[in-house]
Design a protein around this motif. Structure first.
Motif: not given
Length: 821
Positions: A84-86, A197-199, A223-226, A244-247
């Motif tokens: 999704x990201x790349x 998603x962060x990684x 959040x954009x990737x999610x 999304x709600x996860x810190x």
């Protein structure tokens, strides 16, 4: 019609021109392109990892943190997040995405500079493995051509596996598995959807979207990737909202060793670099050492506690520095510049009270230190003098002092200081030479100098057993009488006089060898060396593996003036513990490559488990010839003898150790060294409640070096303590006050719940009752007579008539030196 024909021919011309241009570029560039097939065999850089014998990580060496992962082990959620990201069209294109390229070209034409490269994951693989990061049209053309080739040679799964293991993701993390460990301290399979998603957002710009350096921007990209995953149908709304709600909880996780053994790690690293050069850091070698974690932890604890105990006996040397003012931020900045040393944390005194002090720690917390933990802190004057005992905390510290504290298991803090003295401990398996524990100093953070393997110091009286062993093989017996009397040596060429003396400046007259050893009488050692001969003794001691250059060729050798390391001493003492065989200390048990293939398996010469019939003695000497010192290979890796031709690395043929001392000699020496513990200078070791311990203390002139070497049949352990720049430990400090307690602490743990174990009694020994005053066979009714051990060919003479009537001082204090029955 003419207009249509014009546009038609124009289109054909443009198309043909492009086709010719691409064909020409391909023909021009293709000869210089590497083969995409080589990606199947390419080797990623993987760090060197050192493990204990029970598979606990000790250390990792290498610029790149990388742990390759197979495609089958990549979580599907991460694959979806990454694509999704790349490259969300990865499954459909053939290496090049024309839409992405056109978008990148449009951005270039409209802005005048490159904004995105339009690269697919396949193109990034081509660039990462074969090309540079140079921004040029020729590099992009090569990238496109390579991507097309890669898609023809490799499957999509193989391409993605290469990509996720190669990419740089910030903080020295290469590959997704390393990144998961660095940012979350867990493997990728254990991460949540939000963490994955962060990684997945990092490859685009590892510094810009780094969750440690830019947490807000990294969360925005996460959040954009999610959101994209939700729109593409990879996740449902419930998972989307939950993620999304996860810190954003990323934090830096340094790969922490499971076992703190930095001196072991450094020795292993040096050996690997010596074998493989710089490839040691990149080829993914897995090194298993001979050291079990429990023994290494016991050794570290023993050394640190022993040095702290010694240090407290000699007083408090004051704060490391004093910080003026009261600015908390200034104090915290100073604390953050200081490292924890051997578990001792830096702290600043913020308040002094009657019942203790308040200190500021590096974490910004204020903690209490009780007065009870400070009452030892008499001011240090010198190694023999301290000031008066303090009555309250204000006599020890003041506000602003930077001190050291030791954190207890319950979180409380104890007042302390970094010891000025140092120590080293090495413990070996006496049958193989395997290093079971090694500590080179109080703390590796304080000094990388490995005193166990590098510091050559005088062993003092702990060297005497080698002199006594040589004498036993020269025809002396444990009952031989040697005169403990003053002796003077004059050098006519230098006009100098040497008057050696005993530690107590007393002399006992004629004394049996056994008693002289456990009482550590210097004059007896000198006379034994003088009688046996210096050349004979040097050749004899050389068999134990000592370098002749480190052994002085004079009578001072009897007092332990050789310069030897604790590792060399322990290696030599192993011969007494294993029944007469020479072993070579070694640390590396095996080396495996990145695939788990065995590259090296240790096969050291080993002493047999059961003692064979001892070698026949000839003229009081062992029948084996002298072996040249230093003949064995590497002190860590090398076998003392070459392995047989074409051995299987999985099961190398065993090598028998060389016998260098008569088994009967080592058995008698062990019984004499047991007396050092039962009634000599190491009586403190009786507290351990074991009957199978033998050893010898050692203290050099002015107490500059404190030693204890001791063993049973399972472990031989040597401990040294002193200052790096030789100085007195104190006039009341000896081998039995500094080194011996450290040895007892370690061996108490190592031998816990183990049954007594010593060398089996070999054949060819006599047990005879002797007269304590003459050393001769006792006549019936002789008072104080006791049993002694002798070789068959060296029995004492029969008693004389006067022996039974004149007992002298020896008979008065005689006690059975060894419980033979």
């Amino acid at each position: 019609m003419r207009l249509l024909r014009f546009f038609g021919w124009t289109f054909v011309a443009i198309f043909s021109g492009l086709l010719l241009g691409l064909s020409g570029a391909f023909l021009y560039l293709s000869p210089s392109l590497p083969s995409a097939e080589s990606l199947r065999t390419i080797q990623l850089q993987i760090p060197l990892r050192i493990y204990s014998s029970d598979d606990k990580l000790i250390a990792e060496f290498g610029e790149m943190r990388r742990t390759p992962i197979r495609y089958a082990d990549i979580p599907p959620d991460f694959i979806h997040a990454l694509l999704t990201a790349e490259d969300d069209n990865f499954a459909n294109h053939y290496g090049v995405d024309l839409v992405s390229l056109m978008r990148a070209a449009t951005q270039l034409l409209s802005s005048g500079h490159i904004q995105t490269g339009g690269s697919t994951i396949t193109m990034q693989v081509a660039k990462n493995f074969f090309l540079t990061s140079e921004r040029s049209f020729s590099r992009k053309a090569n990238e496109i051509l390579l991507a097309l080739q890669i898609e023809q040679e490799l499957s999509k799964e193989e391409i993605l596996e290469l990509y996720v293991n190669k990419i740089y993701l910030g903080n020295r993390a290469y590959g997704i598995e390393a990144a998961a460990q660095v940012y979350y301290g867990k493997p990728i399979r254990e991460l949540s959807l939000a963490q994955m998603a962060m990684i997945a957002g990092l490859p685009k710009a590892p510094s810009r979207f780094n969750p440690l350096a830019n947490p807000a921007r990294s969360k925005e990209r996460r959040d954009w990737i999610l959101g994209r995953m939700y729109k593409l149908g990879y996740i449902d709304e419930a998972r989307y909202q939950q993620a999304l709600a996860e810190p954003a909880d990323a934090s830096y996780h340094v790969p922490t060793p499971e076992l703190n053994a930095p001196y072991i790690a450094e020795m292993a690293r040096a050996e690997l670099v010596g074998r493989y050069g710089s490839d040691a850091y990149t080829e993914g070698f897995r090194v298993t050492t001979t050291t079990p974690s429990d023994l290494q932890e016991a050794a570290s604890t023993a050394v640190r506690q022993g040095l702290l105990d010694y240090d407290r006996r000699h007083g408090y040397r004051g704060p490391e520095t004093h910080l003026s003012g009261s600015d908390r931020n200034v104090w915290l900045d100073e604390l953050n510049k200081r490292r924890t040393i051997g578990g001792l944390e830096p702290a600043v005194v913020t308040r002094v009270e009657g019942s203790g002090i308040q200190v500021l720690t590096r974490g910004g917390d204020e903690k209490r230190v009780s007065w009870e933990s400070m009452s030892w802190a008499r001011s240090f004057i010198n190694s023999d003098s301290q000031g008066p005992r303090p009555q309250h905390p204000g006599q020890v510290v003041k506000t602003g002092d930077l001190i050291r504290v030791l954190r207890q298991e319950d979180g409380s803090l104890v007042f302390s200081q970094v010891p000025a003295a140092q120590s080293a401990l090495v413990s070996l398996d006496p049958r193989s030479g395997a290093i079971r524990a090694l500590v080179g100093g109080f703390a590796f953070e304080q000094s990388n100098y490995n005193r166990a393997a590098q510091a050559k110091r005088q062993p003092g009286s702990s060297f005497k057993p080698f002199i006594y062993s040589a004498a036993l093989d020269r025809g002396f017996t444990a009952a031989s009488l040697i005169n403990d009397a003053p002796i003077v040596f004059v050098d006519p060429y230098l006009d100098t006089v040497w008057r050696p003396k005993n530690d107590t400046n007393t002399f006992l007259g004629p004394i049996r060898m056994r008693e002289a050893l456990y009482k550590s009488r210097n004059m007896v050692s000198i006379r034994l060396l003088q009688s046996a001969g210096i050349d004979y003794t040097l050749n004899y001691i050389g068999r134990f593996g000592f370098d002749r250059q480190d052994l002085p060729r004079n009578l001072s050798l009897a007092l332990g003036t050789a310069n030897l390391t604790p590792l060399e001493i322990a290696g030599g003492w192993s011969t007494f513990a294993n029944g007469g065989y020479r072993i070579q200390p070694y640390l590396i048990e095996r080396i495996e490559d990145r695939t788990g293939k065995l590259l090296y398996q240790a096969n050291p010469p080993r002493a047999p488990e059961e003692q064979p019939t001892p070698v026949a003695a000839t003229g009081g000497q062992a029948t084996t010839g002298d072996s040249a010192p230093g003949a064995a290979g590497s002190a860590i890796l090398g076998d003392a003898k070459p392995a047989p031709a074409n051995p299987s690395p999985e099961a190398p043929a065993p090598i028998a150790a060389e016998r260098i001392v008569d088994a009967r000699t080592t058995y008698i020496m062990t019984s004499m060294l047991q007396d050092v513990i039962k009634r000599g200078t190491a009586r403190r070791a009786l507290e351990m409640g074991r009957s199978d311990l033998a050893g010898k203390t050692g203290t050099t002139n002015e107490s500059k070096d404190s030693w204890f070497s001791g063993y049973n049949a399972d472990y031989v352990t040597t401990v040294w303590a002193g200052f790096d720049q030789p100085d007195s430990l104190g006039s009341h400090e000896y081998g039995n006050t500094v080194a011996l307690p450290i040895w007892m602490s370690f061996m108490g743990t190592a031998l816990k719940d183990k049954p007594p174990h010593l060398q089996a009694e070999p054949e060819g020994l006599l047990t005879l009752r002797i007269n304590p005053s003459s050393g001769r066979i006792a006549s019936p009714g002789t008072p104080g007579a006791f049993f002694e051990l002798f070789k068959n060919e060296d029995p004492p003479p029969m008693a004389r008539e006067e022996d039974s009537t004149s007992q002298g001082s020896l008979a008065k204090e005689a006690a059975p030196p060894i419980d033979l029955f």
